[in-house]
Design an enzyme around this catalytic site. Structure first.
Site, PDB file in Angstrom:
ATOM      1  N   SER A   1     -26.805  10.555  55.237  1.00  0.00           N
ATOM      2  CA  SER A   1     -25.852  11.827  54.775  1.00  0.00           C
ATOM      3  C   SER A   1     -26.329  13.137  54.826  1.00  0.00           C
ATOM      4  CB  SER A   1     -25.385  11.412  53.429  1.00  0.00           C
ATOM      5  OG  SER A   1     -24.718  12.203  52.756  1.00  0.00           O
TER       6      SER A   1
ATOM      7  N   TYR B   1     -26.723   8.365  43.896  1.00  0.00           N
ATOM      8  CA  TYR B   1     -26.302   8.022  45.240  1.00  0.00           C
ATOM      9  C   TYR B   1     -27.107   8.727  46.388  1.00  0.00           C
ATOM     10  CZ  TYR B   1     -23.852   8.386  49.645  1.00  0.00           C
ATOM     11  OH  TYR B   1     -23.520   8.508  51.063  1.00  0.00           O
TER      12      TYR B   1
ATOM     13  N   LYS C   1     -30.079   7.312  49.596  1.00  0.00           N
ATOM     14  CA  LYS C   1     -30.148   7.638  51.115  1.00  0.00           C
ATOM     15  C   LYS C   1     -31.496   8.174  51.501  1.00  0.00           C
ATOM     16  CE  LYS C   1     -26.066   6.683  52.191  1.00  0.00           C
ATOM     17  NZ  LYS C   1     -25.879   5.236  52.846  1.00  0.00           N
TER      18      LYS C   1
HETATM   19  P1  NAD Z   1     -16.575   2.593  52.519  1.00  0.00           P
HETATM   20  O1  NAD Z   1     -16.900   2.241  50.965  1.00  0.00           O
HETATM   21  O2  NAD Z   1     -15.273   2.334  52.985  1.00  0.00           O
HETATM   22  O3  NAD Z   1     -17.424   1.258  53.371  1.00  0.00           O
HETATM   23  C1  NAD Z   1     -18.668   0.744  52.818  1.00  0.00           C
HETATM   24  C2  NAD Z   1     -18.478  -0.828  52.901  1.00  0.00           C
HETATM   25  O4  NAD Z   1     -19.516  -1.551  52.626  1.00  0.00           O
HETATM   26  C3  NAD Z   1     -17.246  -1.208  52.007  1.00  0.00           C
HETATM   27  O5  NAD Z   1     -16.129  -2.087  53.102  1.00  0.00           O
HETATM   28  C4  NAD Z   1     -17.792  -2.154  51.213  1.00  0.00           C
HETATM   29  O6  NAD Z   1     -16.888  -3.209  50.584  1.00  0.00           O
HETATM   30  C5  NAD Z   1     -19.097  -2.628  51.683  1.00  0.00           C
HETATM   31  N1  NAD Z   1     -20.309  -3.032  50.800  1.00  0.00           N
HETATM   32  C6  NAD Z   1     -20.874  -2.362  49.736  1.00  0.00           C
HETATM   33  N2  NAD Z   1     -21.783  -2.903  49.141  1.00  0.00           N
HETATM   34  C7  NAD Z   1     -22.023  -4.176  50.014  1.00  0.00           C
HETATM   35  C8  NAD Z   1     -22.734  -5.153  49.866  1.00  0.00           C
HETATM   36  N3  NAD Z   1     -23.750  -5.186  48.752  1.00  0.00           N
HETATM   37  N4  NAD Z   1     -22.348  -6.500  50.831  1.00  0.00           N
HETATM   38  C9  NAD Z   1     -21.554  -6.018  51.621  1.00  0.00           C
HETATM   39  N5  NAD Z   1     -20.820  -5.137  52.035  1.00  0.00           N
HETATM   40  C10 NAD Z   1     -20.750  -4.044  50.724  1.00  0.00           C
HETATM   41  O7  NAD Z   1     -17.542   3.906  52.680  1.00  0.00           O
HETATM   42  P2  NAD Z   1     -17.797   4.569  53.948  1.00  0.00           P
HETATM   43  O8  NAD Z   1     -17.341   6.069  53.939  1.00  0.00           O
HETATM   44  O9  NAD Z   1     -17.074   4.124  55.133  1.00  0.00           O
HETATM   45  O10 NAD Z   1     -19.189   4.931  54.236  1.00  0.00           O
HETATM   46  C11 NAD Z   1     -20.023   4.148  55.195  1.00  0.00           C
HETATM   47  C12 NAD Z   1     -21.549   4.481  55.141  1.00  0.00           C
HETATM   48  O11 NAD Z   1     -21.609   5.799  55.240  1.00  0.00           O
HETATM   49  C13 NAD Z   1     -22.022   4.457  53.602  1.00  0.00           C
HETATM   50  O12 NAD Z   1     -23.500   3.953  53.717  1.00  0.00           O
HETATM   51  C14 NAD Z   1     -21.844   5.683  53.171  1.00  0.00           C
HETATM   52  O13 NAD Z   1     -22.948   6.088  52.198  1.00  0.00           O
HETATM   53  C15 NAD Z   1     -22.163   6.783  54.388  1.00  0.00           C
HETATM   54  N6  NAD Z   1     -21.814   8.245  54.100  1.00  0.00           N
HETATM   55  C16 NAD Z   1     -20.627   8.235  53.946  1.00  0.00           C
HETATM   56  C17 NAD Z   1     -20.018   9.365  53.815  1.00  0.00           C
HETATM   57  C18 NAD Z   1     -18.444   9.759  53.342  1.00  0.00           C
HETATM   58  O14 NAD Z   1     -18.333  10.983  52.897  1.00  0.00           O
HETATM   59  N7  NAD Z   1     -17.520   8.657  53.603  1.00  0.00           N
HETATM   60  C19 NAD Z   1     -20.908  10.500  54.092  1.00  0.00           C
HETATM   61  C20 NAD Z   1     -22.092  10.388  54.613  1.00  0.00           C
HETATM   62  C21 NAD Z   1     -22.461   9.089  54.465  1.00  0.00           C
HETATM   63  C1  WQD Z   2     -15.521  19.083  49.756  1.00  0.00           C
HETATM   64  C2  WQD Z   2     -15.386  20.254  49.140  1.00  0.00           C
HETATM   65  C3  WQD Z   2     -15.274  20.767  46.674  1.00  0.00           C
HETATM   66  C4  WQD Z   2     -11.947  17.910  45.969  1.00  0.00           C
HETATM   67  C5  WQD Z   2     -19.366  14.332  49.348  1.00  0.00           C
HETATM   68  C6  WQD Z   2     -20.817  13.758  49.020  1.00  0.00           C
HETATM   69  C7  WQD Z   2     -21.511  13.793  50.069  1.00  0.00           C
HETATM   70  C8  WQD Z   2     -21.014  13.298  51.381  1.00  0.00           C
HETATM   71  C9  WQD Z   2     -19.828  13.696  51.707  1.00  0.00           C
HETATM   72  C10 WQD Z   2     -21.735  10.717  51.229  1.00  0.00           C
HETATM   73  C11 WQD Z   2     -16.215  20.880  48.145  1.00  0.00           C
HETATM   74  C12 WQD Z   2     -13.908  20.767  47.124  1.00  0.00           C
HETATM   75  C13 WQD Z   2     -12.958  18.434  46.331  1.00  0.00           C
HETATM   76  C14 WQD Z   2     -11.041  18.460  45.217  1.00  0.00           C
HETATM   77  C15 WQD Z   2     -12.042  20.756  45.876  1.00  0.00           C
HETATM   78  N1  WQD Z   2     -20.867  11.843  50.894  1.00  0.00           N
HETATM   79  N2  WQD Z   2     -13.092  20.034  46.392  1.00  0.00           N
HETATM   80  N3  WQD Z   2     -11.158  19.945  45.077  1.00  0.00           N
HETATM   81  O1  WQD Z   2     -18.644  17.082  47.751  1.00  0.00           O
HETATM   82  O2  WQD Z   2     -18.910  18.221  50.056  1.00  0.00           O
HETATM   83  O3  WQD Z   2     -19.508  15.846  49.624  1.00  0.00           O
HETATM   84  O4  WQD Z   2     -19.025  13.547  50.377  1.00  0.00           O
HETATM   85  O5  WQD Z   2     -22.759  10.725  51.596  1.00  0.00           O
HETATM   86  O6  WQD Z   2     -22.825  13.134  49.711  1.00  0.00           O
HETATM   87  O7  WQD Z   2     -21.328  14.582  47.781  1.00  0.00           O
HETATM   88  O8  WQD Z   2     -17.140  16.238  49.513  1.00  0.00           O
HETATM   89  O9  WQD Z   2     -14.576  16.009  49.899  1.00  0.00           O
HETATM   90  O10 WQD Z   2     -15.979  15.940  47.616  1.00  0.00           O
HETATM   91  O11 WQD Z   2     -15.662  18.028  48.580  1.00  0.00           O
HETATM   92  O12 WQD Z   2     -12.083  21.972  45.974  1.00  0.00           O
HETATM   93  O13 WQD Z   2     -10.253  18.023  44.626  1.00  0.00           O
HETATM   94  O14 WQD Z   2     -13.956  20.250  48.645  1.00  0.00           O
HETATM   95  O15 WQD Z   2     -15.654  21.446  45.830  1.00  0.00           O
HETATM   96  O16 WQD Z   2     -16.593  22.158  48.229  1.00  0.00           O
HETATM   97  P1  WQD Z   2     -18.803  16.768  49.168  1.00  0.00           P
HETATM   98  P2  WQD Z   2     -15.687  16.382  48.861  1.00  0.00           P
END
Ligand code: NAD
Ligand code: WQD
Length: 339
Positions: free
Chosen positions: A125, A150, A154
């Site tokens: 991330s 969290y 990562k």
């Molecule tokens: P998500 O929660 O939709 O998907 C994650 C899946 O992992 C879920 O289906 C959950 O049931 C499963 N899971 C969690 N713990 C588990 C375990 N112990 N055993 C088996 N399954 C398990 O999340 P997502 O948004 O699809 O994110 C996927 C990956 O990408 C994650 O590693 C997340 O940290 C990373 N990521 C997400 C974002 C984002 O904003 N969505 C941004 C950067 C990185």
């Molecule tokens: C985006 C922008 C808020 C909600 C998060 C995690 C990051 C990564 C991606 C996993 C920001 C603004 C939000 C609302 C708002 N995830 N906002 N009103 O915080 O950039 O990142 O998701 O790895 O680690 O921190 O994403 O979608 O929460 O916010 O104004 O109700 O929207 O301030 O500027 P963020 P977000």
């Protein structure tokens, strides 16, 4: 080629399974359904015509995970999505986050090593960069101390993989550092399933547009940005899914230049919260009821990706225009509301 996808019923995992199947791969999903539902398989099948194999296993359960890998030794690669991902929740439940995200990673790596499965793509991330001093961030931008447990999982996960790859030269890994993934599949058969009140901008915005939430709070308009609201790099989830397919291909074809590589996966373009609202209104014709409120604790001011490395090395670039992404998010929201 058989590919194991952990967390494959989740948001990004499900979109990636679709792209992998459409690229001709056989997919086995392993997920404990902690943050997803089994119905996601129907959505995947509806798009691709093929129902992926699925096993419900908690990857923190080491014997069950090792048994799973022993039964799927013929897989050539793993994409490890499974993790808990709610930043705020991780602050109140640090042990749960460290336990889940780190143990599941270590069990997956042990399963791969023990069964000769050589290739890993890991979901990292942009959170590892924190508020970078120089923007846009490249893969050489120093990581900052994580803002949340969290985020720390990562940073630590990247390092666990790095240390293993240093000694296991026959194993190969790619960490993809996602920026802000948003949107849904254009079919509206799969998308994000937020539980409870969404924390992230796009689900909150679409729920407000749908009348489920009264008003979107814009967290701050006094940042040092052109319109005062924070800047992010919003990446379409299908574009992001495709980055996994090219990363897998790079590993399977042995085109990687080191046995552990990192790539930024974003658009390279910074958009403000207010620009996102305006783009959503343009794309859908729906007005968003919002008000500016104070800053959200822990938010960074601005971050966006330099994607040169992913463009040049992976031959990948984001393609979906932001209006299309937001229209897809809206279509998905409407489908969710009609269920
Ligand atoms: P998500 O929660 O939709 O998907 C994650 C899946 O992992 C879920 O289906 C959950 O049931 C499963 N899971 C969690 N713990 C588990 C375990 N112990 N055993 C088996 N399954 C398990 O999340 P997502 O948004 O699809 O994110 C996927 C990956 O990408 C994650 O590693 C997340 O940290 C990373 N990521 C997400 C974002 C984002 O904003 N969505 C941004 C950067 C990185
Ligand atoms: C985006 C922008 C808020 C909600 C998060 C995690 C990051 C990564 C991606 C996993 C920001 C603004 C939000 C609302 C708002 N995830 N906002 N009103 O915080 O950039 O990142 O998701 O790895 O680690 O921190 O994403 O979608 O929460 O916010 O104004 O109700 O929207 O301030 O500027 P963020 P977000």
């Amino acid at each position: 080629m058989k590919i194991i996808v952990t967390g494959g019923t989740g948001y990004i995992g499900s979109h990636t399974v679709v792209e992998l199947q459409q690229d001709g791969h056989e997919v086995v999903i392993v997920d404990n359904l902690a943050n997803s539902t089994i119905n996601v398989l129907d959505g995947i099948q509806g798009i691709t015509g093929t129902r992926p194999a699925f096993e419900k296993i908690d990857l923190t359960d080491r014997p069950a995970t090792l048994d799973f890998f022993a039964r799927h030794k013929d897989a050539r690669a793993v994409i490890h999505f499974a993790a808990l991902k709610a930043v705020g929740e991780s602050v109140s439940k640090p042990l749960e986050y460290y336990y889940n995200n780190l143990n599941s990673l270590m069990n997956v790596l042990a399963g791969m090593r023990g069964n000769g499965i050589p290739n890993l793509v890991f979901s990292s991330s942009c959170t590892v960069y924190g508020q970078a001093d120089v923007l846009p961030v490249t893969e050489r931008t120093p990581r900052h101390e994580a803002e949340s447990p969290y985020g720390n999982t990562k940073v630590m996960s990247e390092d666990i993989i790095r240390d293993l790859m240093r000694v296991e030269k026959s194993m190969n890994g790619i960490a993809l550092r996602y920026f802000n993934p948003i949107g849904a599949h254009p079919s509206a058969l799969i998308g994000e399933l937020p539980v409870g009140v969404p924390n992230n901008l796009i689900p909150y915005l679409t729920q407000t547009a749908a009348g489920i939430r009264e008003q979107l709070s814009v967290f701050g308009d006094d940042y040092d940005t052109p319109d005062g609201s924070p800047l992010r790099d919003y990446i379409d989830v299908v574009d992001l899914a495709k980055a996994h397919v090219v990363a897998i291909r790079r590993l399977l074809e042995g085109k990687n230049k080191a046995n552990y590589e990192y790539f930024n996966i974003g658009t390279g373009r910074a958009l403000s919260v207010l620009e996102i609202i305006a783009a959503f209104e343009r794309a859908t014709g729906v007005k968003v009821n919002y008000k500016i409120v104070g800053r959200r604790a822990g938010d960074i001011e601005k971050v966006w990706a330099d994607t040169t490395l992913a463009n040049n090395e992976l031959g990948w670039r984001a393609e979906v225009p932001i209006e299309q992404t937001l229209a897809n998010a809206w279509k998905w929201q409407q489908r969710l509301a009609s269920k």
